[in-house]
Design a protein around this motif. Structure first.
Motif, PDB file in Angstrom:
ATOM      1  N   ASN A  72      -4.074   0.827  -2.634  1.00 45.50           N
ATOM      2  CA  ASN A  72      -4.526   1.969  -1.838  1.00 45.50           C
ATOM      3  C   ASN A  72      -5.861   2.511  -2.346  1.00 45.50           C
ATOM      4  N   ASP A  73      -6.016   2.592  -3.675  1.00 40.30           N
ATOM      5  CA  ASP A  73      -7.198   3.237  -4.257  1.00 40.30           C
ATOM      6  C   ASP A  73      -8.385   2.289  -4.391  1.00 40.30           C
ATOM      7  N   LEU A  74      -8.124   1.004  -4.639  1.00 37.32           N
ATOM      8  CA  LEU A  74      -9.215   0.085  -4.970  1.00 37.32           C
ATOM      9  C   LEU A  74      -9.483  -0.969  -3.904  1.00 37.32           C
ATOM     10  N   VAL A  75      -8.541  -1.194  -2.993  1.00 38.83           N
ATOM     11  CA  VAL A  75      -8.729  -2.204  -1.947  1.00 38.83           C
ATOM     12  C   VAL A  75      -8.335  -1.599  -0.599  1.00 38.83           C
ATOM     13  N   GLY A  76      -8.694  -0.346  -0.417  1.00 38.97           N
ATOM     14  CA  GLY A  76      -8.280   0.384   0.769  1.00 38.97           C
ATOM     15  C   GLY A  76      -9.259   0.294   1.913  1.00 38.97           C
ATOM     16  N   ILE A  77      -9.461   1.406   2.592  1.00 39.57           N
ATOM     17  CA  ILE A  77     -10.240   1.399   3.820  1.00 39.57           C
ATOM     18  C   ILE A  77     -11.730   1.193   3.577  1.00 39.57           C
ATOM     19  N   VAL A  78     -12.250   1.668   2.437  1.00 39.47           N
ATOM     20  CA  VAL A  78     -13.648   1.418   2.039  1.00 39.47           C
ATOM     21  C   VAL A  78     -13.624   0.777   0.656  1.00 39.47           C
ATOM     22  N   PHE A  80       0.843  -1.193   0.000  1.00 37.67           N
ATOM     23  CA  PHE A  80       0.000   0.000   0.000  1.00 37.67           C
ATOM     24  C   PHE A  80       0.879   1.244   0.000  1.00 37.67           C
ATOM     25  N   SER A  81       0.392   2.311  -0.614  1.00 38.41           N
ATOM     26  CA  SER A  81       1.215   3.509  -0.728  1.00 38.41           C
ATOM     27  C   SER A  81       1.267   4.307   0.568  1.00 38.41           C
ATOM     28  N   THR A  82       0.192   4.297   1.366  1.00 34.00           N
ATOM     29  CA  THR A  82       0.187   4.984   2.650  1.00 34.00           C
ATOM     30  C   THR A  82       0.211   3.935   3.748  1.00 34.00           C
ATOM     31  N   THR A  83       1.343   3.820   4.420  1.00 29.18           N
ATOM     32  CA  THR A  83       1.508   2.760   5.411  1.00 29.18           C
ATOM     33  C   THR A  83       2.463   3.192   6.505  1.00 29.18           C
TER      34      THR A  83
END
Length: 627
Positions: free
Chosen positions: A497-503, A222-225
């Motif tokens: 990050n964009d497609l399998v992220g927090i929502v 993930f890009s933000t980790t």
């Protein structure tokens, strides 16, 4: 073709090989060595730089030092609640029962915990825990754990030096060494582990009947980790390729508080102990917004007004905790919603303020690392200003399916402990449970691996298998004008990050799977030309297929689970389903990539179900189970 002279393989033979030198790995190695087994510890980075040092807030254990009402039963109940009843109940029980002994053992080995006024180990509040339960060392608890376990390793080596004349005779550490493959024999059992020395590219083969995976998580997909460079999903992928199954891979925890500014430090962890010690969350309008996000299932345990929440810090016996201390998944979703609805901070987060409740000298004492981190990296003085924070990929609840008592996987001779093992935390991990998890199940995996070595000496690894492993490791150096690993890694991080992220949404995850399939094909042609010495492109080329494979397991499971639970939030399936609570999704590796099967989840014993009230159980269990 046999290996060329410049690519010779150095062979070692041990009873137990532990891959990973964090808390779980070192505790496993200590346990195996204490059983008289020749043990190797393989550390991907420098010895002492394990990701465990990033765990700042504390280790959860029902010592009862701050509140005598705390017991292992309460800890078990909090853990199951936090995991939304998807935890392996036996693992949660063993963890709650044994965590106090493991913390006291650590103290006996020299850990210098903060103390209460009467000299006992101090314990602080954390999200999802009913009582102050986290044994801590300021906000540097993981560092103290690693220091103490390392000292124990050195003590054992010194004893071996005195008795056997060689400190490495029974317990040896191989620093800056990466494992690229687990090697199995003709029966499918573990025969060893193949890898290379990062510093000079020399190849190594560890032959052993027992291997313990303690490799941590997957955050660098993930890009933000909050995760550092080591967390490339190596252990998860090694287990898959060796024939083991992974469970709960859809459940990825986004820690609610990571730094959001400046961009160079985005995602770096802001410890939950800031909230545990009284920090409050506010949006751009100054509203303490968490009061609006308390789920019905937690309503009885959390305050409804600021006055009630503030009073809890003075008198925790009222049991109405501030909503900032909800489990991490709840807080992360709330912050995400505030930002999406336009009430975020200037840099896309929210504000976390500890300065209004805690005097400056207390912040310096209890949160020294956080003060230094924000002052040096963001020019923010947390004794006088709020922090800007937002969710960051932090932990994966999913991992190798293991037996609770021994840490044994589906593959004979393969064991796992810590973040790479699944089941303990269900759909969401409570803060502080990770450090005690490392100790409890690291020890159990080490004992399990030692017992396996008692009965199996191992058949060794043939030259043919060793040469095949070597050829695969050398391939990126010979691809010429192949695919740049840095390009694919960036695409992978953006996709996850964009497609399998927090929502998550079904169509977006289907798109992610299509992208991952294309990436998997491209990883066969990764190119990192040059020497094996100091070639970071080669290192990434060897780790990248692991990240793609594990990302496929995460995405497939997330698409399959049509409900929202814990760290898995489906925008198109927002409710939690009692039927899905009974299901574990098991991922396996085959010729066509990852496949899933549904496996039943073990039930909670009736005497432990009695810890929960009927209204709470009705929100999680089916009518059949309730009857």
């Amino acid at each position: 073709m046999p290996p060329t002279p410049e690519a010779d393989i150095t062979r070692y033979r041990y009873d137990v090989v532990v891959i990973g030198a964090g808390g779980a790995g070192l505790r496993a190695a200590i346990a195996a060595r204490e059983q008289g087994k020749r043990t190797a510890v393989i550390s991907k980075s420098l010895f002492g730089k394990a990701h465990t040092v990033m765990a700042e807030g504390g280790a959860a254990a029902a010592l009862g030092n701050t509140n005598a009402d705390d017991t292992w039963h309460t800890h078990f109940r909090d853990t199951i609640r936090g995991g939304k009843f998807l935890n392996d109940p036996r693992m949660a029980e063993l963890h709650a029962r044994e965590a106090p002994d493991r913390i006291l053992e650590l103290e006996y080995w020299g850990a210098l915990f903060d103390r209460t006024g009467d000299g006992r180990i101090s314990q602080r509040n954390f999200g999802g825990h009913e009582y102050p339960r986290l044994a801590h060392v300021g906000d540097r608890t993981g560092l103290e754990m690693i220091r103490t376990l390392q000292q124990r390793v050195v003590a054992l080596q010194q004893a071996d030096a005195a008795e056997l004349g060689d400190p490495d005779a029974m317990l040896q550490v191989f620093a800056e060494t990466a494992v690229t493959e687990l090697v199995t024999d003709d029966s499918g059992a573990i025969a060893g582990a193949f890898g290379y020395r990062r510093v000079d590219g020399g190849f190594v083969l560890f032959e052993a009947p027992s291997v313990v995976l303690a490799t941590g998580g997957i955050g660098k997909a993930f890009s933000t980790t909050s995760n550092s460079w080591e967390y490339t999903g190596d252990g998860h992928a090694l287990a898959l390729r060796a024939g083991a199954s992974l469970i709960n891979m859809e459940f990825v925890q986004f820690h609610p508080t990571g730094m959001v500014w400046p961009p160079s430090v985005r995602g770096i962890l802001v410890t939950e102990s800031v909230r545990g010690d009284g920090g409050v969350l506010r949006n751009s309008e100054g509203e303490r917004f968490m009061f609006g996000y308390v789920p019905d299932v937690f309503r009885a345990q959390y305050a409804e007004t600021e006055a009630e929440a503030d009073g809890w810090y003075e008198d925790p016996s009222n049991n109405r905790r501030p909503p900032e201390l909800l489990p991490r998944d709840e807080v992360a979703r709330a912050i995400n919603t505030e930002v999406k609805e336009g009430r975020g901070s200037p840099h896309g987060g929210v504000f976390l303020d500890v300065s209004t409740r805690m005097p400056a000298e207390e912040i310096h004492k209890r949160l020294p690392s956080m003060h230094h981190q924000f002052k040096e990296l963001a020019d923010v003085d947390i004794t006088a200003e709020p922090m800007e924070v937002g969710p960051t990929c932090h932990y994966v609840m999913g991992g190798v399916r293991v037996e609770a008592e021994t840490g044994a996987s589906d593959v004979p001779g393969l064991f796992a402990a810590g973040e790479v093992a699944g089941g303990m935390h269900g759909s969401n991990r409570l803060g502080g449970n990770s450090l005690s998890d490392l100790l409890v199940f690291g020890r159990r995996a080490g004992l399990g691996a030692a017992a396996r070595a008692d009965d199996h000496q191992g058949s060794g690894v043939s030259e043919e298998r060793a040469s095949a492993s070597l050829a695969r490791a050398l391939a990126p150096l010979k691809q010429g004008q192949g695919v740049n690993p840095y390009t694919v890694h960036t695409e992978l991080q953006e996709t996850m990050n964009d497609l399998v992220g927090i929502v998550r949404k079904g169509p977006e995850m289907e798109e992610a799977l299509e992208r991952l399939a294309r990436m998997r094909e491209r990883t066969d042609m990764l190119s990192a030309p040059g020497d094996r010495v100091y070639n970071p492109g080669w290192h990434l080329a060897l780790a990248l297929p692991n990240m793609v494979l594990v990302s496929e397991a995460v995405t497939l499971a997330a698409l399959e689970r049509t409900e929202s639970r814990g760290g898995h939030t489906r925008d198109d399936h927002p409710e939690m389903s009692p039927q899905w609570r009974k299901v574990n999704l098991a991922a396996r590796h085959g010729d066509d990539g990852v496949s899933l099967t549904r496996q039943p989840l073990a039930g909670i014993p009736s005497e432990l179900l009695a810890l929960f009230d009927d209204d709470e159980l009705a929100k999680y269990l089916t009518e059949e189970e309730l009857s």
